[in-house]
Motif scaffolding. Structure first.
Motif, PDB file in Angstrom:
ATOM      1  N   VAL A   5       0.993  -1.155  -0.172  1.00  0.00           N
ATOM      2  CA  VAL A   5       0.157   0.038  -0.169  1.00  0.00           C
ATOM      3  C   VAL A   5       0.906   1.136   0.067  1.00  0.00           C
ATOM      4  N   HIS A   6       0.779   2.175  -1.046  1.00  0.00           N
ATOM      5  CA  HIS A   6       1.671   3.206  -1.127  1.00  0.00           C
ATOM      6  C   HIS A   6       0.882   4.342  -0.187  1.00  0.00           C
ATOM      7  N   SER A   7       1.839   5.215   0.342  1.00  0.00           N
ATOM      8  CA  SER A   7       1.663   6.077   1.316  1.00  0.00           C
ATOM      9  C   SER A   7       2.758   7.336   1.240  1.00  0.00           C
ATOM     10  N   ASP A   8       2.420   8.469   1.586  1.00  0.00           N
ATOM     11  CA  ASP A   8       3.394   9.363   1.627  1.00  0.00           C
ATOM     12  C   ASP A   8       4.150   9.306   2.992  1.00  0.00           C
ATOM     13  N   SER A   9       3.485   8.431   3.875  1.00  0.00           N
ATOM     14  CA  SER A   9       4.207   8.474   5.246  1.00  0.00           C
ATOM     15  C   SER A   9       4.839   7.293   5.186  1.00  0.00           C
ATOM     16  N   ARG A  10       6.318   7.243   5.575  1.00  0.00           N
ATOM     17  CA  ARG A  10       7.256   6.269   5.624  1.00  0.00           C
ATOM     18  C   ARG A  10       7.006   5.354   6.900  1.00  0.00           C
ATOM     19  N   MET A  11       6.330   6.141   7.671  1.00  0.00           N
ATOM     20  CA  MET A  11       6.071   5.186   9.051  1.00  0.00           C
ATOM     21  C   MET A  11       4.867   4.012   8.694  1.00  0.00           C
ATOM     22  N   ALA A  12       3.947   4.500   7.636  1.00  0.00           N
ATOM     23  CA  ALA A  12       2.901   3.637   7.212  1.00  0.00           C
ATOM     24  C   ALA A  12       3.442   2.687   6.273  1.00  0.00           C
ATOM     25  N   THR A  13       4.330   2.852   5.566  1.00  0.00           N
ATOM     26  CA  THR A  13       5.013   1.978   4.652  1.00  0.00           C
ATOM     27  C   THR A  13       5.815   1.127   5.120  1.00  0.00           C
ATOM     28  N   ASN A  14       6.595   1.591   6.079  1.00  0.00           N
ATOM     29  CA  ASN A  14       7.526   0.647   6.739  1.00  0.00           C
ATOM     30  C   ASN A  14       7.052  -0.260   7.774  1.00  0.00           C
ATOM     31  N   ALA A  15       5.783  -0.355   8.032  1.00  0.00           N
ATOM     32  CA  ALA A  15       4.987  -1.131   8.892  1.00  0.00           C
ATOM     33  C   ALA A  15       4.972  -2.726   8.383  1.00  0.00           C
ATOM     34  N   CYS A  16       5.411  -3.001   7.181  1.00  0.00           N
ATOM     35  CA  CYS A  16       5.507  -4.422   6.633  1.00  0.00           C
ATOM     36  C   CYS A  16       6.918  -4.487   6.157  1.00  0.00           C
ATOM     37  N   GLY A  17       7.931  -4.078   6.956  1.00  0.00           N
ATOM     38  CA  GLY A  17       9.187  -4.208   6.488  1.00  0.00           C
ATOM     39  C   GLY A  17       9.662  -5.526   6.085  1.00  0.00           C
ATOM     40  N   GLY A  18       9.089  -6.583   6.441  1.00  0.00           N
ATOM     41  CA  GLY A  18       9.583  -7.898   6.153  1.00  0.00           C
ATOM     42  C   GLY A  18       8.479  -8.604   5.101  1.00  0.00           C
ATOM     43  N   TRP A  19       7.882  -7.951   4.579  1.00  0.00           N
ATOM     44  CA  TRP A  19       6.723  -8.351   3.451  1.00  0.00           C
ATOM     45  C   TRP A  19       7.538  -8.875   2.467  1.00  0.00           C
ATOM     46  N   TRP A 101      15.251   2.847   0.041  1.00  0.00           N
ATOM     47  CA  TRP A 101      15.513   3.130   1.282  1.00  0.00           C
ATOM     48  C   TRP A 101      15.629   1.691   1.919  1.00  0.00           C
ATOM     49  N   ASP A 102      16.879   1.500   2.778  1.00  0.00           N
ATOM     50  CA  ASP A 102      17.302   0.535   3.453  1.00  0.00           C
ATOM     51  C   ASP A 102      16.778   0.893   5.066  1.00  0.00           C
ATOM     52  N   ASP A 103      15.974   0.602   5.461  1.00  0.00           N
ATOM     53  CA  ASP A 103      15.408   1.012   6.781  1.00  0.00           C
ATOM     54  C   ASP A 103      15.308   2.800   6.672  1.00  0.00           C
ATOM     55  N   ASP A 104      16.114   3.271   7.632  1.00  0.00           N
ATOM     56  CA  ASP A 104      16.190   4.584   7.793  1.00  0.00           C
ATOM     57  C   ASP A 104      17.328   5.392   6.676  1.00  0.00           C
ATOM     58  N   ARG A 105      17.993   4.616   5.960  1.00  0.00           N
ATOM     59  CA  ARG A 105      19.290   4.860   5.081  1.00  0.00           C
ATOM     60  C   ARG A 105      18.786   5.096   3.771  1.00  0.00           C
ATOM     61  N   VAL A 106      19.226   6.203   3.131  1.00  0.00           N
ATOM     62  CA  VAL A 106      18.938   6.339   1.554  1.00  0.00           C
ATOM     63  C   VAL A 106      20.261   5.655   0.810  1.00  0.00           C
ATOM     64  N   VAL A 107      19.716   4.821   0.115  1.00  0.00           N
ATOM     65  CA  VAL A 107      20.836   3.869  -0.634  1.00  0.00           C
ATOM     66  C   VAL A 107      20.946   3.903  -1.872  1.00  0.00           C
ATOM     67  N   GLY A 108      19.757   4.813  -2.621  1.00  0.00           N
ATOM     68  CA  GLY A 108      19.762   4.942  -4.140  1.00  0.00           C
ATOM     69  C   GLY A 108      18.877   5.973  -4.458  1.00  0.00           C
ATOM     70  N   HIS A 109      19.043   6.831  -5.509  1.00  0.00           N
ATOM     71  CA  HIS A 109      18.378   7.825  -5.923  1.00  0.00           C
ATOM     72  C   HIS A 109      18.259   7.817  -7.552  1.00  0.00           C
ATOM     73  N   THR A 110      17.034   8.115  -8.049  1.00  0.00           N
ATOM     74  CA  THR A 110      16.826   8.227  -9.483  1.00  0.00           C
ATOM     75  C   THR A 110      15.777   9.482  -9.703  1.00  0.00           C
TER      76      THR A 110
END
Length: 207
Positions: A5-19, A101-110
């Motif tokens: 589920v896309h959301s502008d909130s990273r907290m919401a999208t990161n709730a399923c980090g192991g998905w 994003w890898d957790d709270d780290r930005v690891v790529g940009h396009t």
């Protein structure tokens, strides 16, 4: 079946980090491409655009501050902090930018810019510590999907002709050389072909 589920909130999208995206058929909430990506080492990444109302995050500035000199090409990314911030603000104000994003780290940009060009210029950078994981290819597919969805006719890029690895990746994704000037190649990808369609429809884990 789990969905992204896309959301502008990273907290919401990161709730399923192991998905796990295996078998996902997509939803109406995450166009034009699934924001979840499982890299070659099994790490879950989240790829999202920077919201128009936000400034480029500090985590992105930090990635570029630590970017090794040997991975910079044709003056980019800039070297000094002030120049990095000015470059990112210009890109953000005039174009579309997505971050891995890898957790709270930005690891790529396009991204690509400007918004009003029929054939905007494309860029992609991956933290060298994350090379070889498929992130560069996946980020490129995201840029292709977003540019096609926005109605652009093609993407263009300039690459040093000695950067054989990048050129090979771009060719695999459908970019073709259209001009040679000095140490640079200009490449172009039409956005009305199968690569653009596939980038918008394929689950990210199968990229």
């Amino acid at each position: 079946r789990p969905v992204a589920v896309h959301s502008d909130s990273r907290m919401a999208t990161n709730a399923c980090g192991g998905w796990n995206v295996d078998g996902c058929e997509g939803t109406a909430y995450c166009p034009p491409r699934c924001p979840r990506f499982v890299g070659k080492h099994g790490t879950n990444y989240l790829i999202q655009p920077i919201p128009a109302a936000d400034d480029p995050p500090e985590a992105l500035v930090e990635m570029y501050l630590d970017y090794p000199q040997e991975h910079r090409s044709m003056g980019l990314p800039p070297l000094r902090e002030r120049e990095i911030r000015d470059w990112l603000r210009t890109l953000h104000a005039g174009g579309t930018n997505l971050l891995a994003w890898d957790d709270d780290r930005v690891v790529g940009h396009t991204g690509f810019a400007p918004h009003d060009a029929e054939e905007p210029e494309f860029l992609v950078y991956v933290d060298p510590a994350y090379h070889g994981r498929g992130l560069g290819t996946e980020l490129t597919r995201h840029a292709i999907a977003y540019a096609a969805a926005a109605g652009h006719r093609a993407l263009r890029l300039n690459v040093a002709n000695e950067n054989r690895t990048a050129i090979a990746v771009y060719r695999t994704l459908g970019f073709q050389i259209v001009d040679r000037a000095g140490i640079e190649l200009e490449m172009r990808l039409p956005l009305d072909g199968p690569v653009a369609v596939e980038s918008q429809l394929a689950p990210a884990a199968r990229a």
